[in-house]
Design a protein around this motif. Structure first.
Motif, PDB file in Angstrom:
ATOM      1  N   LEU A   1       0.841  -1.203   0.000  1.00 54.48           N
ATOM      2  CA  LEU A   1       0.000   0.000   0.000  1.00 54.48           C
ATOM      3  C   LEU A   1       0.874   1.251   0.000  1.00 54.48           C
ATOM      4  N   GLY A   2       1.873   1.261   0.882  1.00 50.93           N
ATOM      5  CA  GLY A   2       2.716   2.447   1.007  1.00 50.93           C
ATOM      6  C   GLY A   2       3.536   2.716  -0.246  1.00 50.93           C
ATOM      7  N   LEU A   3       4.136   1.667  -0.779  1.00 47.20           N
ATOM      8  CA  LEU A   3       5.079   1.880  -1.881  1.00 47.20           C
ATOM      9  C   LEU A   3       4.410   1.956  -3.246  1.00 47.20           C
ATOM     10  N   VAL A   4       3.370   1.162  -3.468  1.00 47.35           N
ATOM     11  CA  VAL A   4       2.796   1.076  -4.814  1.00 47.35           C
ATOM     12  C   VAL A   4       1.466   1.817  -4.959  1.00 47.35           C
ATOM     13  N   MET A   5       0.547   1.614  -4.025  1.00 49.30           N
ATOM     14  CA  MET A   5      -0.812   2.124  -4.234  1.00 49.30           C
ATOM     15  C   MET A   5      -1.040   3.538  -3.711  1.00 49.30           C
ATOM     16  N   MET A   6      -0.352   3.881  -2.629  1.00 48.36           N
ATOM     17  CA  MET A   6      -0.613   5.187  -2.021  1.00 48.36           C
ATOM     18  C   MET A   6      -0.366   6.359  -2.985  1.00 48.36           C
ATOM     19  N   PRO A   7       0.673   6.284  -3.858  1.00 49.88           N
ATOM     20  CA  PRO A   7       0.855   7.408  -4.784  1.00 49.88           C
ATOM     21  C   PRO A   7      -0.403   7.696  -5.608  1.00 49.88           C
ATOM     22  N   PHE A   8      -1.129   6.653  -6.036  1.00 47.87           N
ATOM     23  CA  PHE A   8      -2.326   6.889  -6.851  1.00 47.87           C
ATOM     24  C   PHE A   8      -3.439   7.530  -6.024  1.00 47.87           C
ATOM     25  N   TYR A   9      -3.643   6.994  -4.821  1.00 42.63           N
ATOM     26  CA  TYR A   9      -4.673   7.587  -3.958  1.00 42.63           C
ATOM     27  C   TYR A   9      -4.335   9.049  -3.680  1.00 42.63           C
ATOM     28  N   TYR A  10      -3.064   9.286  -3.406  1.00 42.18           N
ATOM     29  CA  TYR A  10      -2.676  10.622  -2.956  1.00 42.18           C
ATOM     30  C   TYR A  10      -2.658  11.621  -4.112  1.00 42.18           C
ATOM     31  N   ILE A  11      -2.088  11.204  -5.251  1.00 40.73           N
ATOM     32  CA  ILE A  11      -1.952  12.125  -6.380  1.00 40.73           C
ATOM     33  C   ILE A  11      -3.317  12.452  -6.987  1.00 40.73           C
ATOM     34  N   SER A  12      -4.223  11.457  -7.004  1.00 43.94           N
ATOM     35  CA  SER A  12      -5.529  11.714  -7.613  1.00 43.94           C
ATOM     36  C   SER A  12      -6.361  12.678  -6.761  1.00 43.94           C
ATOM     37  N   LYS A  13      -5.909  12.950  -5.543  1.00 41.28           N
ATOM     38  CA  LYS A  13      -6.574  13.895  -4.626  1.00 41.28           C
ATOM     39  C   LYS A  13      -8.026  13.501  -4.366  1.00 41.28           C
ATOM     40  N   THR A  14      -8.303  12.213  -4.474  1.00 38.28           N
ATOM     41  CA  THR A  14      -9.648  11.754  -4.191  1.00 38.28           C
ATOM     42  C   THR A  14      -9.907  11.798  -2.684  1.00 38.28           C
ATOM     43  N   HIS A  15     -11.183  11.827  -2.307  1.00 37.37           N
ATOM     44  CA  HIS A  15     -11.516  11.862  -0.889  1.00 37.37           C
ATOM     45  C   HIS A  15     -11.718  10.473  -0.312  1.00 37.37           C
ATOM     46  N   SER A  16     -11.855   9.483  -1.180  1.00 39.96           N
ATOM     47  CA  SER A  16     -12.169   8.145  -0.674  1.00 39.96           C
ATOM     48  C   SER A  16     -11.791   7.097  -1.710  1.00 39.96           C
ATOM     49  N   VAL A  17     -11.824   5.822  -1.292  1.00 37.33           N
ATOM     50  CA  VAL A  17     -11.549   4.734  -2.232  1.00 37.33           C
ATOM     51  C   VAL A  17     -12.657   4.660  -3.283  1.00 37.33           C
ATOM     52  N   PRO A  18     -13.957   4.721  -2.884  1.00 41.73           N
ATOM     53  CA  PRO A  18     -14.989   4.781  -3.933  1.00 41.73           C
ATOM     54  C   PRO A  18     -14.780   5.995  -4.845  1.00 41.73           C
ATOM     55  N   GLY A  19     -14.250   7.079  -4.301  1.00 42.76           N
ATOM     56  CA  GLY A  19     -13.964   8.257  -5.123  1.00 42.76           C
ATOM     57  C   GLY A  19     -12.939   7.934  -6.199  1.00 42.76           C
ATOM     58  N   TYR A  20     -11.914   7.152  -5.858  1.00 44.51           N
ATOM     59  CA  TYR A  20     -10.923   6.729  -6.857  1.00 44.51           C
ATOM     60  C   TYR A  20     -11.604   5.872  -7.934  1.00 44.51           C
ATOM     61  N   LEU A  21     -12.502   4.975  -7.496  1.00 45.09           N
ATOM     62  CA  LEU A  21     -13.184   4.108  -8.456  1.00 45.09           C
ATOM     63  C   LEU A  21     -14.030   4.916  -9.435  1.00 45.09           C
ATOM     64  N   LYS A  22     -14.596   6.030  -8.935  1.00 44.18           N
ATOM     65  CA  LYS A  22     -15.384   6.890  -9.828  1.00 44.18           C
ATOM     66  C   LYS A  22     -14.480   7.476 -10.914  1.00 44.18           C
ATOM     67  N   LEU A  23     -13.308   7.959 -10.491  1.00 45.05           N
ATOM     68  CA  LEU A  23     -12.382   8.548 -11.458  1.00 45.05           C
ATOM     69  C   LEU A  23     -11.884   7.505 -12.454  1.00 45.05           C
ATOM     70  N   ARG A  24     -11.633   6.305 -11.955  1.00 47.66           N
ATOM     71  CA  ARG A  24     -11.032   5.274 -12.806  1.00 47.66           C
ATOM     72  C   ARG A  24     -12.061   4.528 -13.658  1.00 47.66           C
ATOM     73  N   TYR A  25     -13.232   4.217 -13.047  1.00 49.54           N
ATOM     74  CA  TYR A  25     -14.199   3.369 -13.738  1.00 49.54           C
ATOM     75  C   TYR A  25     -15.524   4.061 -14.058  1.00 49.54           C
ATOM     76  N   GLY A  26     -15.928   5.011 -13.232  1.00 47.47           N
ATOM     77  CA  GLY A  26     -17.212   5.658 -13.474  1.00 47.47           C
ATOM     78  C   GLY A  26     -18.171   5.505 -12.303  1.00 47.47           C
ATOM     79  N   GLU A  27     -19.375   6.067 -12.493  1.00 50.24           N
ATOM     80  CA  GLU A  27     -20.346   6.160 -11.402  1.00 50.24           C
ATOM     81  C   GLU A  27     -20.826   4.806 -10.889  1.00 50.24           C
ATOM     82  N   ALA A  28     -21.080   3.856 -11.812  1.00 52.10           N
ATOM     83  CA  ALA A  28     -21.685   2.592 -11.394  1.00 52.10           C
ATOM     84  C   ALA A  28     -20.793   1.850 -10.393  1.00 52.10           C
ATOM     85  N   THR A  29     -19.502   1.812 -10.674  1.00 52.74           N
ATOM     86  CA  THR A  29     -18.579   1.099  -9.783  1.00 52.74           C
ATOM     87  C   THR A  29     -18.465   1.829  -8.446  1.00 52.74           C
ATOM     88  N   ARG A  30     -18.449   3.166  -8.511  1.00 53.41           N
ATOM     89  CA  ARG A  30     -18.396   3.929  -7.271  1.00 53.41           C
ATOM     90  C   ARG A  30     -19.643   3.657  -6.417  1.00 53.41           C
TER      91      ARG A  30
END
Lengths: 75, 573
Positions: free
Chosen positions: B109-138
């Motif tokens: 999480l720290g080395l590989v995934m956190m950069p994406f969560y942090y750089i995308s400036k999303t507020h939540s994990v479902p928020g990341y899914l919205k950016l990556r996949y769209g509303e339905a997945t979120r």
């Protein structure tokens, strides 16, 4: 942001609580010195040691992170 | 005054028999704890004015604060008392849930995934899914997360109240309402600031309150070798003190699991799913002040996670060695008998005198409250950002969403209380805690991982993969409940037991999610490159960190976790 807002450090809160806890436990344990509880290994007076440990940790955090006029570290 | 109120209320609400009687100094310590956590909430109210403050703690926490909070949110009542109980049942095998379940997932999480969560400036994990996949997945992820969070919170609450009733004689309603309302007040006032501050405080209390058990316990049994000898005398087996050497067969160990289930099911699907996609913990790391701190937070937490067995697993082993009576399952409890779940309080009562006992009980309450605060603050964030804002009231002022967040916190607590009462009626729900993880978390890890690492993953692939993974997990669970003999198909052996079922079900649901996501993605249109910048490995330029000595880099500390993990496995092999 909170550097400008001068928020008290979380470590300061921890220090305050641990210092008070240390004092309470130390006083309770010393007052029971002559009549130890029925707990196993009560002869070691673990409460006295725990109280001293808490006092030391608490005092360190209170002194290290106490509010100062020009506060630099907030967390 | 507050102390008198607490004592009077406790006296008023108690009445059943109790295992421990608290001295005035113990009550004072518990009362001071409640006063401090409420005081922190009141103090931080003025700092939680914007939505960024309330939901993300201003994104200004240091690595240490974010890291300790990250771990503390995980140290709920069930985590502490439940795994001590499991150790009494299964021996040191329970430590796998702290060791292989911490490394490598938290480091990943720290080395590989956190950069994406942090750089995308999303507020939540479902928020990341919205950016990556769209509303339905979120929507799918947000709703399932909200449901799981409330259910977990309620189950935790009921578990703590049950133990307080048995150990202290406190009325179950008193325990549930006083503790929950305290959490509601301090989180609603100070938001994630307040939750994080209190979680760091609770981390200290949990450690300092519970540490007396392993210290005095080891003195009593004569060290580790004395402990091993005493356990052998009691259970006539050495299976309880070996971590790996008994895992060659399902029937060769008390847990009924195989090493493949521990490595791939627990260390893979469950641990990666929980630590990398459960917003309850990820939210704490996302509140860090910069990317390096966000990366270090889970790595710092991993070190502490790996020493938690000292205050959870070791007390369970010590109980096996020194308690003069045998504990029984919850369903077999009769007057005069104690359940596995009471291991930790029983050991506390064995060694702690006045004052220290109060600190130990405070540690248990703090564990419950940190877990619950984590759940409700994550619930409030996901509900406000991923359900309320997109589907109910768009384009409102920042103040409006902060108000909604405060109300969501309070509503989340009341829903948790309702769940706790629901569990009171149907206690067997507590057995399904692990199942929840395989339903929602394990498949979600497949969706997030492919989204981050494979640019070809499509919105349709992500949605159908997540949905199929979740439904297949529920189907496997239902099938084994309907036909218990089918456990042999899910867990690959007729000798497998319940725990093995959880591990393998999580693994299969993750694999199904990944396979469906890949197949559907290959037949559907991917998102254009410009929509994936900052979300996918191939299209993300990680910010170059300032020059720093190697020992300050996250990868150095991540490697340290690996070494620590290897040493522990070797010692307890």
């Amino acid at each position: 942001m909170s550097k400008e807002r001068n928020m008290l450090s979380v470590w300061f809160f921890i220090g305050v609580l641990l210092t008070i806890y240390g004092a309470v436990i130390l006083i309770a344990s010393i007052s029971n010195w002559s009549s130890p509880s029925t707990a196993v290994l009560a002869k070691y007076h673990s409460g006295v040691w725990e109280g001293i440990l808490l006092l030391l940790i608490g005092a360190f955090y209170v002194l290290r992170f106490r509010p100062r006029p020009k506060h630099k570290k907030y967390d | 005054m507050f102390l008198i109120n607490i004592a009077a209320a406790a006296a008023l609400w108690s009445g059943s028999s109790r295992l421990i009687t608290l001295a005035p100094s113990d009550l004072l310590i518990i009362a001071l704890y409640f006063a401090m956590v409420l005081g922190i909430g009141v103090y931080l109210r003025s700092y939680a004015k914007t939505s960024n403050d309330f939901f993300m703690a201003g994104r200004e926490m240091s690595a240490w604060v974010a890291g300790l909070s990250f771990l503390s949110a995980n140290l709920g009542a069930l985590e502490l008392m439940g795994w001590a109980a499991s150790t009494y049942q299964y021996g040191i095998l329970a430590a796998h849930f702290y060791w292989i379940a911490a490394f490598p997932s938290m480091v990943f999480l720290g080395l590989v995934m956190m950069p994406f969560y942090y750089i995308s400036k999303t507020h939540s994990v479902p928020g990341y899914l919205k950016l990556r996949y769209g509303e339905a997945t979120r929507a799918l992820s947000g709703i399932s997360f909200a449901f799981m969070t409330i259910l977990m919170s309620g189950i935790n609450m009921y578990a703590m109240a049950l133990v307080m009733k048995v150990v202290l004689g406190w009325n179950i309603h008193f325990s549930i309402w006083v503790s929950s309302l305290t959490v509601a007040v301090y989180v609603a006032l100070g938001g994630l600031y307040s939750a994080i501050f209190n979680e760091v405080l609770q981390f200290f209390l949990i450690w300092l309150g519970a540490l007396i058990i392993p210290v005095l316990g080891l003195i009593e049994v004569g060290g580790w070798s004395g402990l091993v000898k005493k356990i052998y005398e009691r259970v006539h087996s050495n299976d309880y003190v070996h971590l790996w050497s008994t895992l060659g067969t399902f029937s060769g160990n008390p847990m009924g699991v195989h090493w493949t289930g521990i490595v791939f099911g627990l260390g893979g699907a469950i641990a990666f799913g929980y630590w990398t996609t459960d917003f309850l913990v990820v939210q704490r790391a996302m509140a860090a002040k910069d990317l390096r701190s966000a990366q270090l937070a889970p790595i710092i937490a991993a070190y502490f996670k790996m020493v938690v067995p000292l205050i959870v697993i070791l007390p369970g082993l010590l109980a096996l060695a020194v308690l003069p009576y045998k504990l029984v399952p919850e369903s077999a409890v009769r007057p005069g008998l104690h359940s596995y779940n009471e291991v930790l309080p029983l050991m506390l009562a064995r060694y702690a005198g006045p004052g220290v006992l109060g600190l130990g009980i405070t540690a248990l309450i703090a564990g419950f409250m940190s877990g619950m605060a984590g759940n409700v603050s994550a619930f409030a964030t996901v509900w406000t950002y991923d359900i309320y804002q997109p589907y109910m009231r768009k384009h409102q002022s920042d103040d409006h969403y902060v108000r909604v967040g405060r109300w969501c916190t309070i509503i989340g607590v009341f829903l948790s209380i309702a769940t706790a009462y629901f569990v009171t009626q149907f206690q067997s729900i507590m057995d399904y805690m692990q199942a929840l993880v395989s339903f929602f978390i394990a498949p979600l890890f497949g969706t997030v991982l492919l989204g981050m690492l494979w640019k070809r993953t499509t919105p349709k692939g992500g949605f159908w993969g997540l949905l199929t993974g979740t439904l297949s997990s529920v189907a496997m669970f239902a099938a084994v409940r309907a036909h218990p003999a089918w456990l042999r198909y899910v867990a690959l052996s007729p000798d497998a037991r319940d725990m093995a079922e959880n591990l393998y079900r999580a693994l299969w649901s993750w694999l199904i999610c990944v396979l469906v996501t890949i197949v559907v993605s290959l037949f559907t249109a991917p998102k254009p490159k410009e929509h994936l910048t900052g979300l996918v490995w191939a299209y993300t330029e990680l910010p170059t960190s300032e020059p720093m000595p190697f020992w300050k880099k996250p990868i150095f500390w991540g490697a340290g976790v690996a070494v620590f993990f290897a040493i522990l496995q070797w010692i307890f092999w």
